[in-house]
Design a protein around this motif. Structure first.
Motif, PDB file in Angstrom:
ATOM      1  N   ARG A 148      66.106  66.145  21.936  1.00 29.43           N
ATOM      2  CA  ARG A 148      66.627  65.328  23.029  1.00 29.43           C
ATOM      3  C   ARG A 148      67.304  66.271  24.013  1.00 29.43           C
ATOM      4  O   ARG A 148      67.644  67.417  23.680  1.00 29.43           O
ATOM      5  CB  ARG A 148      67.630  64.286  22.521  1.00 29.43           C
ATOM      6  N   LEU A 149      67.475  65.796  25.231  1.00 29.31           N
ATOM      7  CA  LEU A 149      68.198  66.592  26.215  1.00 29.31           C
ATOM      8  C   LEU A 149      69.691  66.563  25.918  1.00 29.31           C
ATOM      9  O   LEU A 149      70.225  65.523  25.514  1.00 29.31           O
ATOM     10  CB  LEU A 149      67.940  66.073  27.628  1.00 29.31           C
ATOM     11  N   ALA A 150      70.342  67.679  26.134  1.00 27.77           N
ATOM     12  CA  ALA A 150      71.795  67.736  26.017  1.00 27.77           C
ATOM     13  C   ALA A 150      72.372  67.231  27.338  1.00 27.77           C
ATOM     14  O   ALA A 150      72.528  67.984  28.296  1.00 27.77           O
ATOM     15  CB  ALA A 150      72.257  69.163  25.725  1.00 27.77           C
ATOM     16  N   GLY A 151      72.651  65.958  27.394  1.00 24.66           N
ATOM     17  CA  GLY A 151      73.065  65.339  28.654  1.00 24.66           C
ATOM     18  C   GLY A 151      71.865  64.759  29.367  1.00 24.66           C
ATOM     19  O   GLY A 151      70.778  64.630  28.808  1.00 24.66           O
ATOM     20  N   ASP A 152      72.047  64.410  30.622  1.00 24.88           N
ATOM     21  CA  ASP A 152      70.964  63.789  31.380  1.00 24.88           C
ATOM     22  C   ASP A 152      70.601  64.592  32.618  1.00 24.88           C
ATOM     23  O   ASP A 152      70.005  64.055  33.556  1.00 24.88           O
ATOM     24  CB  ASP A 152      71.354  62.362  31.782  1.00 24.88           C
ATOM     25  N   VAL A 153      70.918  65.886  32.611  1.00 22.84           N
ATOM     26  CA  VAL A 153      70.665  66.720  33.788  1.00 22.84           C
ATOM     27  C   VAL A 153      69.652  67.805  33.444  1.00 22.84           C
ATOM     28  O   VAL A 153      69.777  68.495  32.432  1.00 22.84           O
ATOM     29  CB  VAL A 153      71.964  67.371  34.308  1.00 22.84           C
ATOM     30  N   VAL A 154      68.632  67.944  34.299  1.00 15.89           N
ATOM     31  CA  VAL A 154      67.720  69.080  34.301  1.00 15.89           C
ATOM     32  C   VAL A 154      67.983  69.833  35.596  1.00 15.89           C
ATOM     33  O   VAL A 154      68.014  69.239  36.675  1.00 15.89           O
ATOM     34  CB  VAL A 154      66.253  68.626  34.238  1.00 15.89           C
ATOM     35  N   LYS A 155      68.203  71.126  35.507  1.00 20.15           N
ATOM     36  CA  LYS A 155      68.492  71.919  36.698  1.00 20.15           C
ATOM     37  C   LYS A 155      67.202  72.337  37.395  1.00 20.15           C
ATOM     38  O   LYS A 155      66.193  72.667  36.744  1.00 20.15           O
ATOM     39  CB  LYS A 155      69.311  73.154  36.329  1.00 20.15           C
ATOM     40  N   THR A 156      67.226  72.346  38.729  1.00 18.48           N
ATOM     41  CA  THR A 156      66.029  72.593  39.528  1.00 18.48           C
ATOM     42  C   THR A 156      66.335  73.560  40.668  1.00 18.48           C
ATOM     43  O   THR A 156      67.374  73.446  41.325  1.00 18.48           O
ATOM     44  CB  THR A 156      65.504  71.277  40.141  1.00 18.48           C
ATOM     45  N   ALA A 190      77.897  86.680  31.537  1.00 11.85           N
ATOM     46  CA  ALA A 190      78.302  86.838  30.154  1.00 11.85           C
ATOM     47  C   ALA A 190      77.540  85.854  29.282  1.00 11.85           C
ATOM     48  O   ALA A 190      77.308  84.721  29.691  1.00 11.85           O
ATOM     49  CB  ALA A 190      79.809  86.605  30.016  1.00 11.85           C
ATOM     50  N   PRO A 191      77.131  86.263  28.079  1.00 13.29           N
ATOM     51  CA  PRO A 191      76.348  85.380  27.204  1.00 13.29           C
ATOM     52  C   PRO A 191      77.202  84.306  26.558  1.00 13.29           C
ATOM     53  O   PRO A 191      77.410  84.278  25.359  1.00 13.29           O
ATOM     54  CB  PRO A 191      75.771  86.351  26.171  1.00 13.29           C
ATOM     55  N   VAL A 192      77.729  83.400  27.387  1.00 10.06           N
ATOM     56  CA  VAL A 192      78.545  82.305  26.885  1.00 10.06           C
ATOM     57  C   VAL A 192      77.656  81.298  26.161  1.00 10.06           C
ATOM     58  O   VAL A 192      76.590  80.926  26.648  1.00 10.06           O
ATOM     59  CB  VAL A 192      79.307  81.618  28.040  1.00 10.06           C
ATOM     60  N   THR A 193      78.081  80.851  25.006  1.00  9.15           N
ATOM     61  CA  THR A 193      77.297  79.906  24.226  1.00  9.15           C
ATOM     62  C   THR A 193      77.276  78.539  24.891  1.00  9.15           C
ATOM     63  O   THR A 193      78.329  77.969  25.155  1.00  9.15           O
ATOM     64  CB  THR A 193      77.878  79.772  22.809  1.00  9.15           C
ATOM     65  N   PRO A 194      76.082  77.978  25.191  1.00  9.97           N
ATOM     66  CA  PRO A 194      76.033  76.632  25.760  1.00  9.97           C
ATOM     67  C   PRO A 194      76.466  75.601  24.731  1.00  9.97           C
ATOM     68  O   PRO A 194      76.269  75.779  23.527  1.00  9.97           O
ATOM     69  CB  PRO A 194      74.561  76.454  26.139  1.00  9.97           C
ATOM     70  N   THR A 195      77.064  74.525  25.204  1.00 11.11           N
ATOM     71  CA  THR A 195      77.533  73.450  24.331  1.00 11.11           C
ATOM     72  C   THR A 195      77.037  72.119  24.871  1.00 11.11           C
ATOM     73  O   THR A 195      76.497  72.041  25.982  1.00 11.11           O
ATOM     74  CB  THR A 195      79.065  73.432  24.258  1.00 11.11           C
ATOM     75  N   LEU A 196      77.239  71.062  24.105  1.00 12.55           N
ATOM     76  CA  LEU A 196      76.855  69.741  24.573  1.00 12.55           C
ATOM     77  C   LEU A 196      77.604  69.375  25.838  1.00 12.55           C
ATOM     78  O   LEU A 196      77.083  68.681  26.715  1.00 12.55           O
ATOM     79  CB  LEU A 196      77.111  68.700  23.481  1.00 12.55           C
ATOM     80  N   VAL A 222      68.600  69.877  22.401  1.00 11.21           N
ATOM     81  CA  VAL A 222      69.325  69.868  21.136  1.00 11.21           C
ATOM     82  C   VAL A 222      68.452  69.111  20.138  1.00 11.21           C
ATOM     83  O   VAL A 222      67.709  68.204  20.510  1.00 11.21           O
ATOM     84  CB  VAL A 222      70.721  69.199  21.285  1.00 11.21           C
ATOM     85  N   ARG A 223      68.505  69.510  18.871  1.00 14.35           N
ATOM     86  CA  ARG A 223      67.716  68.822  17.856  1.00 14.35           C
ATOM     87  C   ARG A 223      68.253  67.407  17.607  1.00 14.35           C
ATOM     88  O   ARG A 223      69.421  67.114  17.854  1.00 14.35           O
ATOM     89  CB  ARG A 223      67.742  69.609  16.541  1.00 14.35           C
ATOM     90  N   THR A 224      67.384  66.584  17.070  1.00 13.25           N
ATOM     91  CA  THR A 224      67.793  65.213  16.731  1.00 13.25           C
ATOM     92  C   THR A 224      68.263  65.103  15.288  1.00 13.25           C
ATOM     93  O   THR A 224      68.503  63.995  14.803  1.00 13.25           O
ATOM     94  CB  THR A 224      66.614  64.239  16.941  1.00 13.25           C
ATOM     95  N   ASP A 225      68.415  66.239  14.600  1.00 10.74           N
ATOM     96  CA  ASP A 225      68.821  66.205  13.192  1.00 10.74           C
ATOM     97  C   ASP A 225      70.330  66.268  13.004  1.00 10.74           C
ATOM     98  O   ASP A 225      70.816  66.483  11.898  1.00 10.74           O
ATOM     99  CB  ASP A 225      68.166  67.362  12.426  1.00 10.74           C
ATOM    100  N   VAL A 282      72.625  74.088  21.377  1.00 18.19           N
ATOM    101  CA  VAL A 282      71.851  73.861  22.589  1.00 18.19           C
ATOM    102  C   VAL A 282      70.949  75.067  22.846  1.00 18.19           C
ATOM    103  O   VAL A 282      71.407  76.214  22.790  1.00 18.19           O
ATOM    104  CB  VAL A 282      72.764  73.622  23.803  1.00 18.19           C
ATOM    105  N   SER A 283      69.690  74.806  23.100  1.00 16.14           N
ATOM    106  CA  SER A 283      68.731  75.863  23.428  1.00 16.14           C
ATOM    107  C   SER A 283      68.000  75.474  24.703  1.00 16.14           C
ATOM    108  O   SER A 283      67.475  74.366  24.815  1.00 16.14           O
ATOM    109  CB  SER A 283      67.735  76.057  22.278  1.00 16.14           C
TER     110      SER A 283
END
Length: 384
Positions: free
Chosen positions: A252-260, A141-147, A287-290, A295-296
């Protein structure tokens, strides 16, 4: 098209999905896909320099080129030459296709699950990948990602975090190389992948010294190319060919995790060396710094072949590896932008330029290799 969830009630969500609600969701989604597909980024790369082509045409090998046996001539005859295959495939950089996020149609007001599956099950870790999957991951399902949940609605939610997703195969002695030498090549391959794609300093635009340090210094043209790309990026020298980077002034990254997720294998080649093959996909939630909280996600797949040879037989630097080939696909990054940074598209961005004309691709589909017959047209990804 998304598969219809089971009609049976979900005990965790407390709701079921009627035929009318599901049909409305499908219609809305298909309409929005057609309307909102953004421009897909494209990039080109060439690694064989003019000097090498000219020298090859003349039958001349540059200083430092690997030859074998390098330490003597056999019976007065010149040693047989070995060419390094260093082809950089044309990368397909593809932009995000923005799907209408209507989780309320599926789950009421409860965001605790994806596609009607309890979150604890949907997010359960996948076992390590040991072979190419037979198909793309199931639609969600196209759930919207959040911080708080930057991988919500993404297959990557079940992938390993960072370097934990790079699992080394068990080393064995192969060809003329010992088990220890093969194991060292595997560790160096992981070190290159981690520094190039996961190291926080590299991601923020820093110089990936560890990754550069494992490459044989005799591979001068590769090192020169990467040095130039890092110092002065342009269309013909793009650090994104090998390294994942973003501009910390913009993102900036949303959090400190990159999935691999991916796999590593090795085999002997016809010349008696050992080639390590690495195929990994990395998912970056930006996420933008503004001050925005949207989250994209950008998805980067990298396929590399790295070679280690017996220093007794060939002119190589012991303990270093040669980059034989590398290729990549980048989903959701700006088209025809060559500043050396990833530029994800956000749903609030205005559509610039014509609609994409290239193919549509699922960036999570690891069941096939990177298409070597790709065009340079801008396309779209089916999901991020």
């Amino acid at each position: 098209m998304a598969e219809r969830p089971s009609d049976e009630p979900n005990p965790d969500s407390g709701a079921s999905i009627s035929d009318e609600v599901w049909e409305k969701f499908v219609q809305d989604t298909e309409r929005d896909i057609h309307v909102t597909a953004p421009k897909e980024p494209s990039a080109r790369a060439r690694v064989v320099t003019r000097r090498l082509r000219e020298q090859d045409a003349r039958g001349v090998q540059p200083e430092g080129w690997r030859t074998g046996p390098a330490w003597r001539e056999m019976d007065g005859r010149a040693a047989r030459r070995r060419r390094l295959w260093a082809i950089l495939g044309v990368p397909l950089a593809i932009a995000v296709l923005v799907v209408a996020n209507k989780p309320s149609l599926l789950l009421g007001d409860t965001p605790a699950s994806d596609a009607g599956v309890p979150e604890a099950i949907a997010a359960s870790p996948l076992p390590a990948e040991t072979a190419a999957p037979t198909a793309a991951p199931s639609e969600m399902a196209p759930v919207t990602p959040t911080l708080e949940r930057p991988f919500a609605g993404s297959p990557a939610a079940r992938w390993a975090d960072g370097a934990a997703g790079i699992v080394l195969p068990k080393a064995t002695a192969l060809s003329s190389l010992s088990k220890a030498e093969v194991e060292q090549a595997l560790r160096q391959t992981k070190a290159l992948l981690v520094d190039a794609n996961l190291d926080p300093d590299t991601l923020r635009g820093g110089r990936p010294e560890t990754a550069l340090g494992v490459i044989d210094p005799l591979e001068t043209d590769m090192i020169d190319l990467l040095d130039t790309a890092l110092r002065k990026p342009d269309k013909e020298h793009d650090p994104l060919w090998m390294f994942s980077r973003y501009d910390p002034a913009e993102l900036r990254l949303a959090g400190d995790v990159v999935k691999t997720r991916g796999r590593m294998t090795f085999k002997a080649d016809r010349e008696g060396s050992v080639v390590v093959h690495a195929d990994y996909t990395f998912v970056y939630p930006f996420v933008r710094t503004d001050g925005s909280t949207e989250v994209s996600r950008t998805i980067v797949r990298r396929v590399l072949d790295l070679e280690v040879s017996d220093p007794v037989k060939y002119q190589v630097t012991p303990g270093k590896i040669f980059v034989v080939s590398y290729d990549q696909e980048i989903g959701n990054s700006a088209c025809d932008t060559y500043d050396g940074y990833l530029h994800p598209q956000f749903s609030t961005d205005e559509q610039a330029g014509p609609l994409p004309t290239g193919p549509t691709m699922d960036p999570y589909d690891r069941s096939e290799g990177i298409d070597q017959e790709r065009t340079d047209d801008c396309g779209v990804v089916s999901r991020t």
